[in-house]
Design a protein around this motif. Structure first.
Motif, mmCIF file in Angstrom:
data_model
loop_
_atom_site.group_PDB
_atom_site.id
_atom_site.type_symbol
_atom_site.label_atom_id
_atom_site.label_comp_id
_atom_site.label_asym_id
_atom_site.label_seq_id
_atom_site.Cartn_x
_atom_site.Cartn_y
_atom_site.Cartn_z
ATOM 1 N N LYS A 249 24.169 32.110 -14.042
ATOM 2 C CA LYS A 249 24.916 31.555 -15.231
ATOM 3 C C LYS A 249 25.075 32.516 -16.387
ATOM 4 N N LEU A 250 24.493 33.666 -16.509
ATOM 5 C CA LEU A 250 24.802 34.435 -17.448
ATOM 6 C C LEU A 250 26.265 35.180 -17.501
ATOM 7 N N ARG A 251 26.714 35.411 -18.611
ATOM 8 C CA ARG A 251 27.972 35.756 -18.800
ATOM 9 C C ARG A 251 28.333 37.221 -18.266
ATOM 10 N N HIS A 252 27.168 38.067 -18.332
ATOM 11 C CA HIS A 252 27.312 39.407 -18.024
ATOM 12 C C HIS A 252 26.838 39.618 -16.568
ATOM 13 N N ALA A 253 26.461 38.604 -15.658
ATOM 14 C CA ALA A 253 25.946 39.096 -14.471
ATOM 15 C C ALA A 253 26.758 38.035 -13.322
ATOM 16 N N VAL A 254 26.815 38.708 -12.243
ATOM 17 C CA VAL A 254 27.773 37.863 -11.273
ATOM 18 C C VAL A 254 26.940 38.006 -10.058
ATOM 19 N N ILE A 255 26.647 36.833 -9.246
ATOM 20 C CA ILE A 255 26.063 36.927 -7.832
ATOM 21 C C ILE A 255 27.104 36.198 -6.953
ATOM 22 N N GLN A 256 27.170 36.998 -5.885
ATOM 23 C CA GLN A 256 27.863 36.691 -4.479
ATOM 24 C C GLN A 256 27.447 36.565 -3.431
ATOM 25 N N VAL A 257 27.748 35.673 -2.510
ATOM 26 C CA VAL A 257 27.069 35.552 -1.383
ATOM 27 C C VAL A 257 28.068 36.204 -0.073
ATOM 28 N N MET A 258 27.389 36.818 0.867
ATOM 29 C CA MET A 258 28.399 37.264 1.875
ATOM 30 C C MET A 258 27.795 36.416 3.252
ATOM 31 N N PRO A 259 28.614 35.659 3.449
ATOM 32 C CA PRO A 259 28.405 34.632 4.777
ATOM 33 C C PRO A 259 28.183 35.103 5.874
ATOM 34 N N ILE A 260 27.187 34.751 6.954
ATOM 35 C CA ILE A 260 26.692 35.262 8.011
ATOM 36 C C ILE A 260 28.054 35.065 8.814
ATOM 37 N N GLU A 261 28.917 34.309 8.813
ATOM 38 C CA GLU A 261 30.102 34.011 9.737
ATOM 39 C C GLU A 261 31.300 35.058 9.427
ATOM 40 N N ARG A 262 31.160 35.947 8.569
ATOM 41 C CA ARG A 262 32.242 36.774 8.440
ATOM 42 C C ARG A 262 32.132 37.629 9.370
ATOM 43 N N GLU A 263 33.413 37.939 10.038
ATOM 44 C CA GLU A 263 33.702 38.730 11.187
ATOM 45 C C GLU A 263 33.736 40.226 10.615
ATOM 46 N N ASP A 264 34.712 40.359 9.682
ATOM 47 C CA ASP A 264 34.484 41.749 8.976
ATOM 48 C C ASP A 264 33.571 41.973 7.882
ATOM 49 N N HIS A 265 32.845 43.115 7.946
ATOM 50 C CA HIS A 265 31.824 43.069 7.012
ATOM 51 C C HIS A 265 31.780 44.785 6.686
ATOM 52 N N ALA A 266 31.914 44.951 5.328
ATOM 53 C CA ALA A 266 32.077 46.765 4.978
ATOM 54 C C ALA A 266 30.565 47.105 4.761
ATOM 55 N N GLY A 267 29.514 46.007 4.798
ATOM 56 C CA GLY A 267 28.262 46.407 4.575
ATOM 57 C C GLY A 267 27.346 46.602 5.585
ATOM 58 N N MET A 268 27.885 46.907 6.668
ATOM 59 C CA MET A 268 26.984 47.147 7.923
ATOM 60 C C MET A 268 26.179 48.422 7.867
ATOM 61 N N GLY A 269 26.518 49.364 6.908
ATOM 62 C CA GLY A 269 25.615 50.742 6.598
ATOM 63 C C GLY A 269 24.288 50.177 5.651
ATOM 64 N N GLY A 270 24.238 49.071 5.441
ATOM 65 C CA GLY A 270 22.983 48.946 4.588
ATOM 66 C C GLY A 270 23.151 48.423 3.308
ATOM 67 N N SER A 271 21.955 48.216 2.780
ATOM 68 C CA SER A 271 22.082 47.951 1.245
ATOM 69 C C SER A 271 22.587 49.232 0.459
ATOM 70 N N LEU A 272 22.901 48.950 -0.725
ATOM 71 C CA LEU A 272 23.473 50.160 -1.894
ATOM 72 C C LEU A 272 23.431 49.658 -3.289
ATOM 73 N N GLN A 273 23.519 50.578 -3.954
ATOM 74 C CA GLN A 273 23.552 50.256 -5.370
ATOM 75 C C GLN A 273 24.396 51.430 -6.054
ATOM 76 N N LEU A 274 25.160 51.154 -7.025
ATOM 77 C CA LEU A 274 26.339 51.767 -7.919
ATOM 78 C C LEU A 274 25.793 51.797 -9.460
#
Length: 270
Positions: A186-211
């Protein structure tokens, strides 16, 4: 403690306490009794083996008549409490104007409740001591100042659905964790998104990352797996991480859909 900087700080603090204690004509047991700690604790602190709590330093300062000299060391001691890799990462997070992270195995560290964090460290094998667990939990909690500082950085997180369903620490710990995610979302400067298990295409299969995009315009990547923590500064590798993270965000649920999804999961915990 495999951290030369922290060890040097603790040895210096220990020598100062010993100097003031001897100048006051007190034995270790007498000082311990006067400030509410055991003789062994005083001895360990003086030898740089244990990290004194702020209360220890304040009371020792008063009893030994150090005139604020021992209390003034609280900030340095508090920083020494945290592992070096965490201190380094926290400094970079404090310089970031934009921070983005994808977490695949557990709730991202900046989003964790203290209870959730403690449960993660309790699972570590070989096991940590209680002091080590306290140290790591305190370090992770301290990093959360990134949410409060000004100017506000832009913060985005993508959580794998499985991390929201795994009952780390039990259902009550998970429930409080989900409630915490909703508060942050609910914070104005923070965004949370969820990656559903059902996604067939997934660019995050290489694992966790931070930028981390810093004030000077430079962007760094951060990867962490098992016992390894690595900063990525090579522009080409950072560019690849940025492309992957952008695709991960595009494939995840929208922020509004994600908060609704977390609310649904929270309802299932009732």
């Amino acid at each position: 403690m495999e951290d030369e900087e922290a060890e040097a700080v603790l040895r210096t603090v220990g020598r100062q306490i010993k100097m003031w204690r001897e100048a006051a004509g007190k034995k270790q047991g007498e000082l311990g009794a006067a400030i509410g700690y055991g003789e062994e604790m005083v001895s360990s602190v003086e030898r740089g083996r244990r990290i004194p709590k702020p209360d220890f330093l304040d009371k020792a300062d008063e009893v030994l008549g150090a005139g604020g000299m021992l209390s003034a060391m609280k900030k340095d001691v508090e920083e020494a409490r945290y592992p070096k890799n965490v201190r380094d990462l926290a400094k970079l997070e404090d310089e970031a104007v934009d921070l983005g992270a994808y977490a695949s195995h557990h709730i991202h560290g900046l989003l964790q409740t203290p209870e959730y964090t403690r449960e993660l460290y309790l699972m570590r094998r070989p096991p940590y001591t209680e002091d080590e667990i306290d140290r790591h939990v305190a370090a992770r909690v301290a990093r959360k100042t990134v949410f409060e500082r000004t100017p506000r950085p832009q913060l985005t997180f993508v959580q794998e659905e499985a991390t929201l369903r795994r009952p780390i620490g039990g259902k009550m710990v998970l429930r409080r964790q989900l409630e915490h995610l909703l508060d942050i979302g609910k914070l104005r400067h923070a965004v949370i998104q969820v990656m559903p298990i059902e996604r067939e295409d997934h660019a995050g299969m290489g694992g966790s990352l931070q930028l981390l995009k810093l004030r000077d315009g430079k962007t760094l990547g951060h990867l962490e797996v098992q016992f390894l923590s690595r900063l990525i500064s090579d522009p080409r590798q950072v560019q690849t991480l940025e492309m992957n993270y952008g695709m991960i965000r595009a494939q995840a649920l929208t922020p509004r859909e994600s908060l609704a999804f977390i609310e649904k999961l929270l309802g299932e915990q009732a």
